[in-house]
Design an enzyme around this catalytic site. Structure first.
Site, mmCIF file in Angstrom:
data_model
loop_
_atom_site.group_PDB
_atom_site.id
_atom_site.type_symbol
_atom_site.label_atom_id
_atom_site.label_comp_id
_atom_site.label_asym_id
_atom_site.label_seq_id
_atom_site.Cartn_x
_atom_site.Cartn_y
_atom_site.Cartn_z
ATOM 1 N N ARG A 38 -24.675 60.493 13.745
ATOM 2 C CA ARG A 38 -25.393 60.895 14.956
ATOM 3 C C ARG A 38 -25.239 62.380 15.304
ATOM 4 O O ARG A 38 -26.156 62.966 15.844
ATOM 5 C CB ARG A 38 -24.896 60.078 16.149
ATOM 6 C CG ARG A 38 -25.256 58.612 16.047
ATOM 7 C CD ARG A 38 -25.164 57.938 17.408
ATOM 8 N NE ARG A 38 -25.630 56.563 17.337
ATOM 9 C CZ ARG A 38 -24.859 55.531 17.052
ATOM 10 N NH1 ARG A 38 -23.570 55.709 16.823
ATOM 11 N NH2 ARG A 38 -25.357 54.306 17.007
ATOM 12 N N VAL A 64 -23.567 54.425 7.436
ATOM 13 C CA VAL A 64 -22.902 53.646 6.380
ATOM 14 C C VAL A 64 -22.885 52.141 6.676
ATOM 15 O O VAL A 64 -22.513 51.346 5.819
ATOM 16 C CB VAL A 64 -21.466 54.160 6.080
ATOM 17 C CG1 VAL A 64 -21.482 55.591 5.566
ATOM 18 C CG2 VAL A 64 -20.549 54.010 7.288
ATOM 19 N N ASN A 90 -13.707 56.861 5.861
ATOM 20 C CA ASN A 90 -13.154 57.211 7.175
ATOM 21 C C ASN A 90 -14.040 56.750 8.338
ATOM 22 O O ASN A 90 -13.535 56.401 9.404
ATOM 23 C CB ASN A 90 -12.955 58.733 7.242
ATOM 24 C CG ASN A 90 -12.708 59.214 8.654
ATOM 25 O OD1 ASN A 90 -11.591 59.131 9.175
ATOM 26 N ND2 ASN A 90 -13.758 59.716 9.317
ATOM 27 N N TYR A 151 -9.081 45.470 21.130
ATOM 28 C CA TYR A 151 -9.265 46.108 19.822
ATOM 29 C C TYR A 151 -9.593 45.062 18.748
ATOM 30 O O TYR A 151 -9.769 45.386 17.585
ATOM 31 C CB TYR A 151 -7.967 46.850 19.471
ATOM 32 C CG TYR A 151 -8.071 47.863 18.361
ATOM 33 C CD1 TYR A 151 -8.667 49.114 18.564
ATOM 34 C CD2 TYR A 151 -7.562 47.595 17.093
ATOM 35 C CE1 TYR A 151 -8.744 50.054 17.547
ATOM 36 C CE2 TYR A 151 -7.636 48.524 16.071
ATOM 37 C CZ TYR A 151 -8.225 49.754 16.308
ATOM 38 O OH TYR A 151 -8.301 50.690 15.295
ATOM 39 N N LYS A 158 -10.132 46.378 10.134
ATOM 40 C CA LYS A 158 -9.133 47.205 9.443
ATOM 41 C C LYS A 158 -8.257 46.340 8.522
ATOM 42 O O LYS A 158 -7.848 46.778 7.446
ATOM 43 C CB LYS A 158 -8.276 47.958 10.459
ATOM 44 C CG LYS A 158 -9.044 48.973 11.299
ATOM 45 C CD LYS A 158 -9.675 50.052 10.452
ATOM 46 C CE LYS A 158 -10.284 51.168 11.276
ATOM 47 N NZ LYS A 158 -10.998 52.158 10.446
HETATM 48 N N1 LIG Z 1 -8.406 58.121 16.805
HETATM 49 C C1 LIG Z 1 -7.454 57.211 16.634
HETATM 50 O O1 LIG Z 1 -6.596 56.989 17.517
HETATM 51 C C2 LIG Z 1 -7.359 56.439 15.331
HETATM 52 C C3 LIG Z 1 -6.193 55.746 15.053
HETATM 53 C C4 LIG Z 1 -6.064 55.054 13.843
HETATM 54 C C5 LIG Z 1 -7.119 55.046 12.946
HETATM 55 N N2 LIG Z 1 -8.264 55.713 13.244
HETATM 56 C C6 LIG Z 1 -9.352 55.666 12.258
HETATM 57 O O2 LIG Z 1 -9.610 56.971 11.783
HETATM 58 C C7 LIG Z 1 -10.984 57.087 11.439
HETATM 59 C C8 LIG Z 1 -11.607 58.245 12.200
HETATM 60 O O3 LIG Z 1 -11.391 58.037 13.581
HETATM 61 P P1 LIG Z 1 -11.714 59.159 14.678
HETATM 62 O O4 LIG Z 1 -10.831 58.900 15.829
HETATM 63 O O5 LIG Z 1 -11.731 60.485 14.034
HETATM 64 O O6 LIG Z 1 -13.179 58.699 15.083
HETATM 65 P P2 LIG Z 1 -14.304 59.475 15.877
HETATM 66 O O7 LIG Z 1 -13.780 60.742 16.453
HETATM 67 O O8 LIG Z 1 -14.909 58.459 16.760
HETATM 68 O O9 LIG Z 1 -15.309 59.840 14.689
HETATM 69 C C9 LIG Z 1 -15.934 58.813 13.992
HETATM 70 C C10 LIG Z 1 -16.652 59.426 12.833
HETATM 71 O O10 LIG Z 1 -17.316 58.368 12.135
HETATM 72 C C11 LIG Z 1 -18.689 58.665 12.066
HETATM 73 N N3 LIG Z 1 -19.482 57.446 12.124
HETATM 74 C C12 LIG Z 1 -19.470 56.495 13.092
HETATM 75 N N4 LIG Z 1 -20.350 55.522 12.782
HETATM 76 C C13 LIG Z 1 -20.930 55.888 11.598
HETATM 77 C C14 LIG Z 1 -21.901 55.314 10.777
HETATM 78 N N5 LIG Z 1 -22.485 54.148 11.087
HETATM 79 N N6 LIG Z 1 -22.268 55.965 9.632
HETATM 80 C C15 LIG Z 1 -21.689 57.151 9.302
HETATM 81 N N7 LIG Z 1 -20.736 57.752 10.048
HETATM 82 C C16 LIG Z 1 -20.372 57.120 11.186
HETATM 83 C C17 LIG Z 1 -18.994 59.590 13.222
HETATM 84 O O11 LIG Z 1 -20.167 60.326 12.896
HETATM 85 P P3 LIG Z 1 -20.973 61.157 14.034
HETATM 86 O O12 LIG Z 1 -20.133 62.380 14.251
HETATM 87 O O13 LIG Z 1 -22.296 61.484 13.447
HETATM 88 O O14 LIG Z 1 -21.065 60.285 15.225
HETATM 89 C C18 LIG Z 1 -17.714 60.413 13.281
HETATM 90 O O15 LIG Z 1 -17.748 61.470 12.363
HETATM 91 C C19 LIG Z 1 -11.609 55.744 11.765
HETATM 92 O O16 LIG Z 1 -11.613 54.934 10.611
HETATM 93 C C20 LIG Z 1 -10.671 55.177 12.801
HETATM 94 O O17 LIG Z 1 -10.732 53.770 12.882
HETATM 95 C C21 LIG Z 1 -8.413 56.420 14.412
#
Ligand SMILES: NC(=O)c1ccc[n+]([C@@H]2O[C@H](COP(=O)([O-])OP(=O)(O)OC[C@H]3O[C@@H](n4cnc5c(N)ncnc54)[C@H](OP(=O)(O)O)[C@@H]3O)[C@@H](O)[C@H]2O)c1
Length: 254
Positions: A38, A64, A90, A151, A158
């Site tokens: 997005r 994706v 990711n 969650y 996950k």
């Molecule tokens: N933040 C945390 O506390 C945390 C903790 C543990 C694990 N994680 C994991 O780490 C990873 C990244 O998390 P984050 O916190 O960086 O997330 P985020 O800031 O919400 O970013 C999510 C990313 O995924 C992309 N995305 C979402 N839906 C998509 C789709 N349908 N197709 C392609 N791209 C898509 C978004 O693209 P756009 O920019 O275009 O929207 C964005 O770049 C995830 O797997 C999350 O579950 C996060």
């Protein structure tokens, strides 16, 4: 550790943890394919920052969660490069609600983007790694094993990723492809800061034995290590990056 000459696809790498992973791999010499869904401007900014590190980059918009779009990503990589060395699963999304309120739409949305995409991307990536080997790393969270409030479906997706990782690691070992997952506790991203400010999530930094919250670069550094030849013998594992939170659940913040 050098990733000079390697080509990496990082899904969802315009923002947050994906961006940190993309920049870390680029700083070690890898060319990076940035995927977003997005937020085009964030993805293009990430691409500019990657180019400033002296490596090549390509930006691909694709949801994706849609298998046809995953095929499009890999068709582009096949025609422009003809190979892939590193895949980072990711990208994630999800519907936050108690498990008893999870309906079919919420289940499909979350599982498609988080779990099915990781499987389908890995299957496609393995074809482009044929004959040269490679690394596949997925990003998980502590919610795969601990019941976190609202969650449920994300945690379940996950857990699926972590199981897929183990099966892929065995099946892809003969092709010299190393498959692992990195699971983080709450990571200090822009989104999380907002939730803490609004009082929706507690600042867990003080309760973390390491003394602060996990930041995106902490996750990215472990991912980069798993992409290196030094990590060759690590297969099918889920490496936890949480500053010790999960082994000290009863720590009282000072
Ligand atoms: N933040 C945390 O506390 C945390 C903790 C543990 C694990 N994680 C994991 O780490 C990873 C990244 O998390 P984050 O916190 O960086 O997330 P985020 O800031 O919400 O970013 C999510 C990313 O995924 C992309 N995305 C979402 N839906 C998509 C789709 N349908 N197709 C392609 N791209 C898509 C978004 O693209 P756009 O920019 O275009 O929207 C964005 O770049 C995830 O797997 C999350 O579950 C996060």
């Amino acid at each position: 550790m050098s990733l000079q000459g390697k080509l990496a696809l990082v899904t969802g790498s315009g923002r947050g943890i994906g961006r940190a992973i993309a920049l870390t791999l680029a700083s070690q010499g890898a060319d990076i394919i940035v995927n977003f869904f997005r937020h085009r401007e964030s993805a293009e900014q990430t691409a500019r920052d990657i180019e400033a590190l002296g490596v090549k980059t390509e930006v691909i918009r694709a949801n994706v969660g849609d298998p046809a779009k995953i095929h499009e990503i890999f068709d582009i990589i096949a025609s422009k490069f003809g190979y892939l060395d590193i895949l980072i699963n990711n990208a994630a999304s999800g519907v936050g609600r108690p498990v008893l309120d999870v309906n079919v739409k919420a289940w499909d949305w979350t599982m498609d983007i988080n779990a099915k995409a990781a499987l389908l991307c890995s299957q496609q990536a393995a074809k482009l790694m044929e004959g040269r080997g490679g690394k596949i790393i997925s990003i998980s969270s502590l919610g795969s094993r601990f019941a976190l409030p609202d969650y449920s479906i994300v945690g379940i997706s996950k857990a699926a990723i972590e199981a897929v990782t183990r099966y892929l690691a065995i099946e892809l070992a003969p092709k010299n492809i190393c498959v692992n997952t990195v699971a983080a506790s709450a990571v200090e991203t822009e989104a999380l800061k907002f939730y803490i400010k609004e009082g929706l999530i507690k600042d867990t930094g003080r309760a973390t034995p390491a003394g602060r919250m996990v930041i995106p670069e902490d996750v990215a550094n472990v991912v980069a290590f798993l992409c290196s030849e030094e990590a060759f013998m690590i297969r099918g594992q889920t490496i936890i990056v949480d500053g010790g939170t999960s082994i000290a659940p009863f720590v009282i913040p000072k």
